[in-house]
Design a protein around this motif. Structure first.
Motif, PDB file in Angstrom:
ATOM      1  N   LEU A  10      -7.829  -9.293 -16.842  1.00  0.00           N
ATOM      2  CA  LEU A  10      -6.778  -8.752 -17.697  1.00  0.00           C
ATOM      3  C   LEU A  10      -6.469  -9.769 -18.782  1.00  0.00           C
ATOM      4  O   LEU A  10      -6.257 -10.952 -18.497  1.00  0.00           O
ATOM      5  CB  LEU A  10      -5.530  -8.473 -16.860  1.00  0.00           C
ATOM      6  CG  LEU A  10      -4.267  -8.051 -17.616  1.00  0.00           C
ATOM      7  CD1 LEU A  10      -4.480  -6.704 -18.289  1.00  0.00           C
ATOM      8  CD2 LEU A  10      -3.082  -7.985 -16.655  1.00  0.00           C
ATOM      9  N   VAL A  11      -6.447  -9.316 -20.024  1.00  0.00           N
ATOM     10  CA  VAL A  11      -6.177 -10.209 -21.142  1.00  0.00           C
ATOM     11  C   VAL A  11      -5.338  -9.465 -22.176  1.00  0.00           C
ATOM     12  O   VAL A  11      -5.441  -8.238 -22.293  1.00  0.00           O
ATOM     13  CB  VAL A  11      -7.494 -10.736 -21.756  1.00  0.00           C
ATOM     14  CG1 VAL A  11      -8.308  -9.598 -22.336  1.00  0.00           C
ATOM     15  CG2 VAL A  11      -7.240 -11.808 -22.794  1.00  0.00           C
ATOM     16  N   GLN A  12      -4.534 -10.206 -22.899  1.00  0.00           N
ATOM     17  CA  GLN A  12      -3.727  -9.584 -23.939  1.00  0.00           C
ATOM     18  C   GLN A  12      -4.558  -9.348 -25.198  1.00  0.00           C
ATOM     19  O   GLN A  12      -5.533 -10.064 -25.456  1.00  0.00           O
ATOM     20  CB  GLN A  12      -2.529 -10.475 -24.268  1.00  0.00           C
ATOM     21  CG  GLN A  12      -1.467 -10.492 -23.189  1.00  0.00           C
ATOM     22  CD  GLN A  12      -0.208 -11.220 -23.640  1.00  0.00           C
ATOM     23  OE1 GLN A  12      -0.252 -12.113 -24.474  1.00  0.00           O
ATOM     24  NE2 GLN A  12       0.926 -10.829 -23.068  1.00  0.00           N
ATOM     25  N   ALA A  13      -4.154  -8.368 -25.961  1.00  0.00           N
ATOM     26  CA  ALA A  13      -4.814  -8.098 -27.225  1.00  0.00           C
ATOM     27  C   ALA A  13      -4.821  -9.362 -28.086  1.00  0.00           C
ATOM     28  O   ALA A  13      -3.821 -10.089 -28.143  1.00  0.00           O
ATOM     29  CB  ALA A  13      -4.115  -6.960 -27.956  1.00  0.00           C
ATOM     30  N   GLY A  15      -6.772 -11.840 -27.470  1.00  0.00           N
ATOM     31  CA  GLY A  15      -7.287 -12.912 -26.634  1.00  0.00           C
ATOM     32  C   GLY A  15      -8.796 -12.899 -26.535  1.00  0.00           C
ATOM     33  O   GLY A  15      -9.484 -12.093 -27.177  1.00  0.00           O
ATOM     34  N   LYS A  89      -9.323  -6.067 -28.248  1.00  0.00           N
ATOM     35  CA  LYS A  89      -8.457  -4.946 -28.577  1.00  0.00           C
ATOM     36  C   LYS A  89      -8.286  -4.060 -27.337  1.00  0.00           C
ATOM     37  O   LYS A  89      -9.166  -4.033 -26.469  1.00  0.00           O
ATOM     38  CB  LYS A  89      -9.068  -4.115 -29.707  1.00  0.00           C
ATOM     39  CG  LYS A  89      -9.398  -4.893 -30.962  1.00  0.00           C
ATOM     40  CD  LYS A  89     -10.108  -4.002 -31.980  1.00  0.00           C
ATOM     41  CE  LYS A  89     -10.469  -4.767 -33.240  1.00  0.00           C
ATOM     42  NZ  LYS A  89     -11.171  -3.903 -34.224  1.00  0.00           N
ATOM     43  N   PRO A  90      -7.209  -3.317 -27.276  1.00  0.00           N
ATOM     44  CA  PRO A  90      -7.045  -2.403 -26.133  1.00  0.00           C
ATOM     45  C   PRO A  90      -8.227  -1.453 -25.963  1.00  0.00           C
ATOM     46  O   PRO A  90      -8.581  -1.106 -24.823  1.00  0.00           O
ATOM     47  CB  PRO A  90      -5.756  -1.655 -26.473  1.00  0.00           C
ATOM     48  CG  PRO A  90      -4.970  -2.635 -27.291  1.00  0.00           C
ATOM     49  CD  PRO A  90      -6.003  -3.358 -28.116  1.00  0.00           C
ATOM     50  N   THR A  93     -11.087  -2.103 -23.492  1.00  0.00           N
ATOM     51  CA  THR A  93     -10.899  -1.886 -22.063  1.00  0.00           C
ATOM     52  C   THR A  93     -12.010  -0.993 -21.526  1.00  0.00           C
ATOM     53  O   THR A  93     -12.241   0.105 -22.035  1.00  0.00           O
ATOM     54  CB  THR A  93      -9.538  -1.233 -21.796  1.00  0.00           C
ATOM     55  OG1 THR A  93      -8.505  -2.155 -22.160  1.00  0.00           O
ATOM     56  CG2 THR A  93      -9.392  -0.848 -20.326  1.00  0.00           C
ATOM     57  N   THR A 115      -9.594  -5.321 -18.808  1.00  0.00           N
ATOM     58  CA  THR A 115      -8.439  -4.579 -19.280  1.00  0.00           C
ATOM     59  C   THR A 115      -7.752  -5.406 -20.353  1.00  0.00           C
ATOM     60  O   THR A 115      -7.407  -6.563 -20.117  1.00  0.00           O
ATOM     61  CB  THR A 115      -7.454  -4.286 -18.149  1.00  0.00           C
ATOM     62  OG1 THR A 115      -8.107  -3.533 -17.124  1.00  0.00           O
ATOM     63  CG2 THR A 115      -6.259  -3.488 -18.663  1.00  0.00           C
ATOM     64  N   VAL A 116      -7.576  -4.811 -21.515  1.00  0.00           N
ATOM     65  CA  VAL A 116      -6.908  -5.476 -22.621  1.00  0.00           C
ATOM     66  C   VAL A 116      -5.570  -4.792 -22.835  1.00  0.00           C
ATOM     67  O   VAL A 116      -5.516  -3.601 -23.157  1.00  0.00           O
ATOM     68  CB  VAL A 116      -7.740  -5.431 -23.905  1.00  0.00           C
ATOM     69  CG1 VAL A 116      -7.030  -6.200 -25.022  1.00  0.00           C
ATOM     70  CG2 VAL A 116      -9.134  -5.996 -23.664  1.00  0.00           C
ATOM     71  N   SER A 117      -4.508  -5.548 -22.650  1.00  0.00           N
ATOM     72  CA  SER A 117      -3.168  -4.983 -22.806  1.00  0.00           C
ATOM     73  C   SER A 117      -2.673  -5.172 -24.237  1.00  0.00           C
ATOM     74  O   SER A 117      -2.982  -6.159 -24.888  1.00  0.00           O
ATOM     75  CB  SER A 117      -2.207  -5.649 -21.827  1.00  0.00           C
ATOM     76  OG  SER A 117      -2.108  -7.034 -22.100  1.00  0.00           O
ATOM     77  N   SER A 118      -1.900  -4.212 -24.693  1.00  0.00           N
ATOM     78  CA  SER A 118      -1.396  -4.280 -26.074  1.00  0.00           C
ATOM     79  C   SER A 118      -0.079  -5.031 -26.137  1.00  0.00           C
ATOM     80  O   SER A 118       0.526  -5.362 -25.126  1.00  0.00           O
ATOM     81  CB  SER A 118      -1.204  -2.864 -26.621  1.00  0.00           C
ATOM     82  OG  SER A 118      -0.359  -2.134 -25.780  1.00  0.00           O
TER      83      SER A 118
END
Length: 118
Positions: A10-13, A15, A89-90, A93, A115-118
């Motif tokens: 899981l990584v933030q947008a 990243g 980017k989300p 994902t 999974t890329v979270s926004s």
């Protein structure tokens, strides 16, 4: 040939993340590999080619338009292929699959989920 993928998470947008895939098998089977690649499959979508590295003299690469300039594929001979993913980017994902092929056989690794979270 067996392919073992790792590195999802899981990584933030915005990243970055690096996926790795290690190939194992007989020397003869690995020697026959002509491409290693990463595919991805987002929920409800078909699996698509994301990046590919050819074992030609120039080591040519291919990137899907959606990741070109953000992802970089690199390999260590025919035994390891990595996918460096930046500016995530989300819409990135997906479950990412490592792929290797000879002239007659296609091998798949198990998927690793990003999974890329926004």
């Amino acid at each position: 040939v067996q392919l073992q993928a790792s590195g999802g998470g899981l990584v933030q947008a915005g990243g970055s993340l690096r996926l790795s895939c290690a190939a194992s098998g007989t020397s003869e089977s690995i020697f026959k590999i002509i491409y290693m690649a990463w595919y991805r499959q987002a929920p409800g979508n078909q699996r698509e080619l994301t990046a590919r590295s050819a074992f030609d003299s120039g080591g040519s690469t291919f990137y899907a338009e959606s990741v070109n300039g953000r992802f970089t594929i690199s390999r260590d001979g025919a035994k390891k292929v990595d996918l460096q993913m930046n500016s995530l980017k989300p819409e990135d994902t997906a479950v990412y699959y490592c792929n290797a092929r000879t002239r007659t056989v296609v091998y798949w690794g198990q998927g690793t989920e990003l999974t890329v979270s926004s």
